[in-house]
Design an enzyme around this catalytic site. Structure first.
Site, PDB file in Angstrom:
ATOM      1  N   VAL A 106      -1.618   1.203  10.428  1.00  0.00           N
ATOM      2  CA  VAL A 106      -0.149   1.190  10.432  1.00  0.00           C
ATOM      3  C   VAL A 106       0.410   2.601  10.627  1.00  0.00           C
ATOM      4  O   VAL A 106       1.348   2.806  11.413  1.00  0.00           O
ATOM      5  CB  VAL A 106       0.402   0.547   9.134  1.00  0.00           C
ATOM      6  CG1 VAL A 106       1.923   0.510   9.166  1.00  0.00           C
ATOM      7  CG2 VAL A 106      -0.162  -0.855   8.942  1.00  0.00           C
ATOM      8  N   ALA A 131      19.732   5.689  16.013  1.00  0.00           N
ATOM      9  CA  ALA A 131      19.914   6.230  14.656  1.00  0.00           C
ATOM     10  C   ALA A 131      21.069   7.223  14.594  1.00  0.00           C
ATOM     11  O   ALA A 131      21.619   7.479  13.526  1.00  0.00           O
ATOM     12  CB  ALA A 131      18.631   6.911  14.193  1.00  0.00           C
ATOM     13  N   LYS A 174       3.327 -11.388  -0.685  1.00  0.00           N
ATOM     14  CA  LYS A 174       4.449 -11.518   0.253  1.00  0.00           C
ATOM     15  C   LYS A 174       5.423 -12.596  -0.209  1.00  0.00           C
ATOM     16  O   LYS A 174       6.637 -12.440  -0.099  1.00  0.00           O
ATOM     17  CB  LYS A 174       3.914 -11.826   1.649  1.00  0.00           C
ATOM     18  CG  LYS A 174       3.128 -10.660   2.253  1.00  0.00           C
ATOM     19  CD  LYS A 174       2.333 -11.099   3.457  1.00  0.00           C
ATOM     20  CE  LYS A 174       1.605  -9.933   4.110  1.00  0.00           C
ATOM     21  NZ  LYS A 174       0.552 -10.350   5.023  1.00  0.00           N
TER      22      LYS A 174
HETATM   23  P1  NDP Z   1      -5.858   1.751   6.767  1.00  0.00           P
HETATM   24  O1  NDP Z   1      -7.020   1.629   5.874  1.00  0.00           O
HETATM   25  O2  NDP Z   1      -6.062   1.553   8.217  1.00  0.00           O
HETATM   26  O3  NDP Z   1      -5.165   3.161   6.562  1.00  0.00           O
HETATM   27  C1  NDP Z   1      -4.994   3.745   5.319  1.00  0.00           C
HETATM   28  C2  NDP Z   1      -4.769   5.228   5.526  1.00  0.00           C
HETATM   29  O4  NDP Z   1      -4.573   5.843   4.271  1.00  0.00           O
HETATM   30  C3  NDP Z   1      -5.949   5.951   6.177  1.00  0.00           C
HETATM   31  O5  NDP Z   1      -5.476   6.825   7.164  1.00  0.00           O
HETATM   32  C4  NDP Z   1      -6.589   6.716   5.024  1.00  0.00           C
HETATM   33  O6  NDP Z   1      -7.192   7.948   5.418  1.00  0.00           O
HETATM   34  C5  NDP Z   1      -5.377   7.017   4.195  1.00  0.00           C
HETATM   35  N1  NDP Z   1      -5.709   7.250   2.790  1.00  0.00           N
HETATM   36  C6  NDP Z   1      -6.402   6.463   1.953  1.00  0.00           C
HETATM   37  N2  NDP Z   1      -6.461   7.013   0.729  1.00  0.00           N
HETATM   38  C7  NDP Z   1      -5.780   8.176   0.801  1.00  0.00           C
HETATM   39  C8  NDP Z   1      -5.487   9.207  -0.107  1.00  0.00           C
HETATM   40  N3  NDP Z   1      -5.894   9.129  -1.375  1.00  0.00           N
HETATM   41  N4  NDP Z   1      -4.792  10.258   0.312  1.00  0.00           N
HETATM   42  C9  NDP Z   1      -4.351  10.337   1.618  1.00  0.00           C
HETATM   43  N5  NDP Z   1      -4.587   9.384   2.514  1.00  0.00           N
HETATM   44  C10 NDP Z   1      -5.296   8.326   2.121  1.00  0.00           C
HETATM   45  O7  NDP Z   1      -4.765   0.722   6.226  1.00  0.00           O
HETATM   46  P2  NDP Z   1      -3.621   0.007   7.037  1.00  0.00           P
HETATM   47  O8  NDP Z   1      -2.963   0.939   7.942  1.00  0.00           O
HETATM   48  O9  NDP Z   1      -4.156  -1.263   7.580  1.00  0.00           O
HETATM   49  O10 NDP Z   1      -2.644  -0.438   5.841  1.00  0.00           O
HETATM   50  C11 NDP Z   1      -1.745   0.463   5.274  1.00  0.00           C
HETATM   51  C12 NDP Z   1      -0.716  -0.322   4.470  1.00  0.00           C
HETATM   52  O11 NDP Z   1      -0.015  -1.207   5.341  1.00  0.00           O
HETATM   53  C13 NDP Z   1      -1.312  -1.243   3.402  1.00  0.00           C
HETATM   54  O12 NDP Z   1      -0.443  -1.304   2.324  1.00  0.00           O
HETATM   55  C14 NDP Z   1      -1.374  -2.599   4.090  1.00  0.00           C
HETATM   56  O13 NDP Z   1      -1.364  -3.669   3.191  1.00  0.00           O
HETATM   57  C15 NDP Z   1      -0.114  -2.553   4.896  1.00  0.00           C
HETATM   58  N6  NDP Z   1      -0.042  -3.418   6.066  1.00  0.00           N
HETATM   59  C16 NDP Z   1      -1.052  -3.436   6.952  1.00  0.00           C
HETATM   60  C17 NDP Z   1      -0.953  -4.182   8.099  1.00  0.00           C
HETATM   61  C18 NDP Z   1      -2.016  -4.205   9.118  1.00  0.00           C
HETATM   62  O14 NDP Z   1      -1.888  -4.944  10.095  1.00  0.00           O
HETATM   63  N7  NDP Z   1      -3.086  -3.440   8.955  1.00  0.00           N
HETATM   64  C19 NDP Z   1       0.244  -4.981   8.374  1.00  0.00           C
HETATM   65  C20 NDP Z   1       1.267  -4.890   7.362  1.00  0.00           C
HETATM   66  C21 NDP Z   1       1.123  -4.130   6.246  1.00  0.00           C
HETATM   67  P3  NDP Z   1      -8.482   7.967   6.403  1.00  0.00           P
HETATM   68  O15 NDP Z   1      -8.007   7.362   7.684  1.00  0.00           O
HETATM   69  O16 NDP Z   1      -8.827   9.388   6.535  1.00  0.00           O
HETATM   70  O17 NDP Z   1      -9.525   7.140   5.721  1.00  0.00           O
HETATM   71  N1  HSE Z   2      -3.823  -8.203   5.943  1.00  0.00           N
HETATM   72  C1  HSE Z   2      -2.504  -8.607   6.269  1.00  0.00           C
HETATM   73  C2  HSE Z   2      -2.545  -9.835   7.133  1.00  0.00           C
HETATM   74  C3  HSE Z   2      -1.802  -7.499   6.997  1.00  0.00           C
HETATM   75  O1  HSE Z   2      -3.583 -10.133   7.696  1.00  0.00           O
HETATM   76  O2  HSE Z   2      -1.538 -10.550   7.208  1.00  0.00           O
HETATM   77  C4  HSE Z   2      -0.345  -7.776   7.243  1.00  0.00           C
HETATM   78  O3  HSE Z   2       0.381  -7.786   6.069  1.00  0.00           O
END
Ligand code: NDP
Ligand code: HSE
Length: 436
Positions: free
Chosen positions: A14, A33, A205
């Site tokens: 994300v 914006a 959700k």
């Molecule tokens: P990812 O695992 O892809 O990304 C998480 C990021 O956080 C990574 O870049 C990771 O670093 C970083 N990170 C983890 N721990 C730390 C820390 N302690 N300090 C700094 N950075 C940190 O997750 P997603 O992008 O999939 O998900 C992010 C959020 O979005 C979650 O809450 C998820 O539920 C939500 N979400 C996700 C969706 C999806 O389609 N994936 C859709 C809708 C919501 P590094 O990359 O170096 O490991």
């Molecule tokens: N893990 C979640 C899903 C990401 O598959 O719907 C979006 O919230």
């Protein structure tokens, strides 16, 4: 006007998608914006990892606090995930007077009441459109577009990973774990994929949707959750023979006695649009008293669909920067002091129809015994099919659809049916909703 400075916590699916969209569409976004929006800082755990986005001109750190405590940053994007350390990070950002945009449904479902109270006190916004149904602007639709209605119920496919798995298994006969691995590789799944598979993510959700639909506090602990791991191919086939599809739904319904909050596999008539929502797509039907049923459809997960929602929130925040905090759209749609204490019903009080599959001896009187038990519990049968036995098997499958009944009556009836000597094993029950 001075550009608005954004700091991004998390550069994964994300976070990476958000950087890409904010950079690629910077000009149009600024026109909308009214100000330029620039990402000046970002954090990730491993700065050597290959990214899906270009981080040139962004100052990187492994410590999110460097960003949260940076006085130059106006808006913090929390895109790390989880409800542990991230909660303190968000509270610290709020305490520092920063607006926060998050995609984190577990954080909002579990700690939203506290977070919004602190944010309101500080006069800052915590925006969370991306937390529900990925790119679908469902929060905005309910909170603003439907704000003249009494919401009666909503039902949705709100986990992309789960819907992707069910679709691939049904259409291509693929193995559950094989499809889950693909969903993880595509970035759809949660860090702990049991959240997707066991209905916890959908429960988070649904907690948020119910709160903004009915004006109640967030209360995840009262949501009934069942996942997709118990759905069998045989039930999918029988359901289709009866004209239904099995989908994993989150359902919130206001009844005379309280609110039902439930997440579980559900049979829905195949002619409903939502029954034909496949793959990672999500869809939510919201029924308002004035507007009637409305349907929202789009990608439920993935980098850029989710970024679309994150960026829309950033733009909303920028537009609201100069507005009086008292006159902003309330976090949970209703004014904070007007949230209602409406009871959330326990599962025994749910009212729904059922699909039942049981195995019984193939001899006269057996079916009558089963239907008598149902009748004794005031459960009417809508349809019944009795299948042929295979080879030497003496037990034959019986599949029934019932009309709407109270769940406690169904629980009692199932216990009596399972106790019949002529019935083998457990009764498999799946709830059924017509979504009329
Ligand atoms: P990812 O695992 O892809 O990304 C998480 C990021 O956080 C990574 O870049 C990771 O670093 C970083 N990170 C983890 N721990 C730390 C820390 N302690 N300090 C700094 N950075 C940190 O997750 P997603 O992008 O999939 O998900 C992010 C959020 O979005 C979650 O809450 C998820 O539920 C939500 N979400 C996700 C969706 C999806 O389609 N994936 C859709 C809708 C919501 P590094 O990359 O170096 O490991
Ligand atoms: N893990 C979640 C899903 C990401 O598959 O719907 C979006 O919230």
């Amino acid at each position: 006007m001075k550009p608005v400075k954004v700091g991004v916590l998390g550069l994964g699916t994300v976070g990476g998608g958000t950087v890409n969209v904010l950079k690629r569409n910077a000009e149009e976004i600024a026109r909308r914006a009214g100000r330029e929006i620039i990402i000046t800082r970002a954090s990730a755990k491993d700065l050597n990892k290959q990214r899906i986005c270009d981080t040139k001109h962004i100052s990187l750190t492994t410590n999110p606090l460097d960003i949260i405590n940076d006085p130059e940053i106006d808006i913090v994007l929390e895109l790390i995930g989880g409800a542990g350390p991230v909660k303190d990070m968000v509270l610290q950002a709020i305490a520092n007077g920063k607006h926060v945009v998050t995609a984190n449904k577990s954080l909002i479902a579990l700690h939203g009441n506290e977070i919004f109270a602190k944010a309101s006190k500080q006069g800052v916004i915590v925006a969370f459109e991306a937390a529900v149904a990925g790119g679908i602007p469902i929060i905005k639709a309910i909170r603003e577009g439907l704000s003249g209605n009494q919401i009666q119920w909503l039902a949705g496919i709100i986990n992309g990973t789960g819907n992707f798995i069910l679709t691939e298994m049904r259409d291509k006969g693929r193995d559950f774990y094989d499809v889950l691995a693909e969903a993880q590789a595509l970035g759809y799944a949660e860090a702990d994929p049991t959240f997707d598979v066991e209905g916890i993510d959908a429960g988070h959700k649904l907690t948020i949707l119910a709160s903004i639909a009915f004006g109640i506090p967030l209360q995840f602990d009262k949501v009934y959750t069942e996942g997709i791991s118990q759905i069998t191919r045989i039930d999918v086939e029988y359901a289709e023979q009866l004209g239904y599809r099995i989908k994993h739904l989150g359902i919130a319904r206001k009844t005379d006695t309280g609110i039902e909050l439930r997440v579980h596999p559900t049979l829905i008539p195949e002619r409903r649009l939502i029954a034909n929502v496949d793959g990672v797509m999500n869809a939510i039907v919201v029924k308002g008293d004035a507007v009637g049923p409305t349907l929202y459809y789009g990608a439920g997960a993935g980098a850029e669909p989710t970024a679309s929602a994150v960026v829309a929130d950033v733009i909303d925040v920028v537009r609201a920067l100069t507005s009086d905090p008292e006159n902003r759209v309330p976090h949970l749609a209703f004014q904070a002091d007007a949230l209602a204490d409406i009871a959330v019903l326990p599962p025994e009080k749910f009212k729904t129809a059922y699909y039942l599959r049981l195995h019984a001896e193939d001899k006269p009187g057996v079916l009558a015994d089963v239907t008598k038990i149902l009748a004794n519990h005031q459960i009417s049968i809508e349809a019944i099919i009795q299948k042929e036995s295979f080879g030497d098997e003496t037990a034959i499958p019986i599949i029934m659809l019932t009309q709407t009944t109270l769940e406690q009556e169904m629980n009692a009836a199932i216990a009596e049916i399972e106790a019949l000597k002529t019935v083998t094993g457990k009764v498999n029950r799946i709830r059924l909703e017509t979504l009329r």
